[in-house]
Design a protein around this motif. Structure first.
Motif, PDB file in Angstrom:
ATOM      1  N   MET A  43      62.656  77.585 -44.386  1.00 16.32           N
ATOM      2  CA  MET A  43      62.125  77.072 -43.139  1.00 16.32           C
ATOM      3  C   MET A  43      61.165  75.921 -43.453  1.00 16.32           C
ATOM      4  N   PRO A  44      61.502  74.702 -43.085  1.00 16.30           N
ATOM      5  CA  PRO A  44      60.596  73.585 -43.337  1.00 16.30           C
ATOM      6  C   PRO A  44      59.332  73.686 -42.498  1.00 16.30           C
ATOM      7  N   ILE A  45      58.244  73.248 -43.066  1.00 19.89           N
ATOM      8  CA  ILE A  45      56.969  73.274 -42.361  1.00 19.89           C
ATOM      9  C   ILE A  45      56.426  71.853 -42.373  1.00 19.89           C
ATOM     10  N   PRO A  46      56.942  70.974 -41.500  1.00 18.16           N
ATOM     11  CA  PRO A  46      56.556  69.568 -41.565  1.00 18.16           C
ATOM     12  C   PRO A  46      55.129  69.271 -41.133  1.00 18.16           C
ATOM     13  N   ASP A  47      54.544  70.133 -40.303  1.00 21.07           N
ATOM     14  CA  ASP A  47      53.214  69.838 -39.783  1.00 21.07           C
ATOM     15  C   ASP A  47      52.089  70.315 -40.699  1.00 21.07           C
ATOM     16  N   ARG A  48      52.409  70.867 -41.836  1.00 21.90           N
ATOM     17  CA  ARG A  48      51.389  71.319 -42.783  1.00 21.90           C
ATOM     18  C   ARG A  48      50.913  70.145 -43.626  1.00 21.90           C
ATOM     19  N   GLN A  49      49.726  70.276 -44.136  1.00 23.02           N
ATOM     20  CA  GLN A  49      49.174  69.294 -45.061  1.00 23.02           C
ATOM     21  C   GLN A  49      49.513  69.775 -46.469  1.00 23.02           C
ATOM     22  N   TRP A  50      50.647  69.348 -46.995  1.00 17.51           N
ATOM     23  CA  TRP A  50      51.093  69.770 -48.308  1.00 17.51           C
ATOM     24  C   TRP A  50      50.274  69.076 -49.397  1.00 17.51           C
ATOM     25  N   GLN A  51      49.889  69.834 -50.410  1.00 19.46           N
ATOM     26  CA  GLN A  51      49.128  69.298 -51.533  1.00 19.46           C
ATOM     27  C   GLN A  51      49.931  69.504 -52.810  1.00 19.46           C
ATOM     28  N   LYS A  52      50.081  68.449 -53.575  1.00 16.73           N
ATOM     29  CA  LYS A  52      50.823  68.522 -54.827  1.00 16.73           C
ATOM     30  C   LYS A  52      49.972  69.216 -55.890  1.00 16.73           C
ATOM     31  N   SER A  53      50.576  70.142 -56.606  1.00 16.91           N
ATOM     32  CA  SER A  53      49.883  70.838 -57.678  1.00 16.91           C
ATOM     33  C   SER A  53      49.470  69.861 -58.769  1.00 16.91           C
ATOM     34  N   THR A  54      48.316  70.081 -59.351  1.00 14.47           N
ATOM     35  CA  THR A  54      47.847  69.210 -60.429  1.00 14.47           C
ATOM     36  C   THR A  54      48.679  69.377 -61.695  1.00 14.47           C
ATOM     37  N   PHE A  55      49.447  70.447 -61.805  1.00 17.08           N
ATOM     38  CA  PHE A  55      50.297  70.679 -62.966  1.00 17.08           C
ATOM     39  C   PHE A  55      51.706  70.151 -62.745  1.00 17.08           C
ATOM     40  N   SER A  56      51.971  69.512 -61.620  1.00 12.13           N
ATOM     41  CA  SER A  56      53.300  68.989 -61.304  1.00 12.13           C
ATOM     42  C   SER A  56      53.455  67.558 -61.804  1.00 12.13           C
ATOM     43  N   GLY A  57      54.699  67.113 -61.769  1.00 14.08           N
ATOM     44  CA  GLY A  57      54.972  65.715 -62.094  1.00 14.08           C
ATOM     45  C   GLY A  57      55.281  65.452 -63.544  1.00 14.08           C
ATOM     46  N   GLY A  58      55.916  66.418 -64.198  1.00  8.11           N
ATOM     47  CA  GLY A  58      56.307  66.225 -65.588  1.00  8.11           C
ATOM     48  C   GLY A  58      57.409  65.190 -65.706  1.00  8.11           C
ATOM     49  N   PRO A  59      57.966  65.045 -66.894  1.00  7.38           N
ATOM     50  CA  PRO A  59      58.991  64.020 -67.117  1.00  7.38           C
ATOM     51  C   PRO A  59      60.234  64.208 -66.258  1.00  7.38           C
ATOM     52  N   GLU A  60      60.513  65.434 -65.835  1.00  4.11           N
ATOM     53  CA  GLU A  60      61.676  65.696 -64.994  1.00  4.11           C
ATOM     54  C   GLU A  60      61.411  65.373 -63.531  1.00  4.11           C
ATOM     55  N   GLY A  61      60.163  65.135 -63.159  1.00  2.00           N
ATOM     56  CA  GLY A  61      59.817  64.817 -61.780  1.00  2.00           C
ATOM     57  C   GLY A  61      59.736  66.017 -60.864  1.00  2.00           C
ATOM     58  N   ASP A  62      59.753  67.221 -61.419  1.00  3.32           N
ATOM     59  CA  ASP A  62      59.652  68.431 -60.606  1.00  3.32           C
ATOM     60  C   ASP A  62      58.215  68.616 -60.137  1.00  3.32           C
ATOM     61  N   CYS A  63      58.056  68.860 -58.845  1.00  3.25           N
ATOM     62  CA  CYS A  63      56.717  69.021 -58.287  1.00  3.25           C
ATOM     63  C   CYS A  63      56.649  70.292 -57.442  1.00  3.25           C
ATOM     64  N   LEU A  64      55.499  70.909 -57.460  1.00  7.62           N
ATOM     65  CA  LEU A  64      55.223  72.089 -56.659  1.00  7.62           C
ATOM     66  C   LEU A  64      54.167  71.709 -55.635  1.00  7.62           C
ATOM     67  N   TYR A  65      54.405  72.078 -54.374  1.00 10.18           N
ATOM     68  CA  TYR A  65      53.482  71.751 -53.290  1.00 10.18           C
ATOM     69  C   TYR A  65      52.979  73.032 -52.633  1.00 10.18           C
ATOM     70  N   LEU A  66      51.722  73.003 -52.200  1.00 10.47           N
ATOM     71  CA  LEU A  66      51.089  74.139 -51.530  1.00 10.47           C
ATOM     72  C   LEU A  66      50.514  73.693 -50.202  1.00 10.47           C
ATOM     73  N   ALA A  67      50.514  74.613 -49.226  1.00  7.69           N
ATOM     74  CA  ALA A  67      49.900  74.354 -47.925  1.00  7.69           C
ATOM     75  C   ALA A  67      49.396  75.677 -47.370  1.00  7.69           C
ATOM     76  N   THR A  68      48.438  75.591 -46.480  1.00  7.45           N
ATOM     77  CA  THR A  68      47.901  76.781 -45.812  1.00  7.45           C
ATOM     78  C   THR A  68      48.342  76.767 -44.357  1.00  7.45           C
TER      79      THR A  68
END
Length: 67
Positions: free
Chosen positions: A1-26
């Motif tokens: 279920m997409p949650i477009p109205d959330r303020q997603w924050q990118k994890s500080t441990f994301s963004g390795g060479p593969e470009g995989d990112c983890l996002y968190l929102a409340t």
């Protein structure tokens, strides 16, 4: 279920060479929502206490902390 109205924050441990990112929102009910950049329409929702317990277990796991 997409949650477009959330303020997603990118994890500080994301963004390795593969470009995989983890996002968190409340969510308004204080649920923590987690998604990956490669599948943004799929989210995982959990309570803050459950996420804290999981993170504590991961930090204490010898298999995951050995380099």
């Amino acid at each position: 279920m997409p949650i477009p109205d959330r303020q997603w924050q990118k994890s500080t441990f994301s963004g390795g060479p593969e470009g995989d990112c983890l996002y968190l929102a409340t969510a308004p009910n204080r649920t923590i929502c987690i998604r990956e950049s490669d599948t943004p329409a799929v989210t995982l929702a959990t309570a803050p206490t459950q996420l804290a317990a999981l993170m504590g277990h991961i930090r204490q796991s010898p298999a995951l902390t050995e380099g």
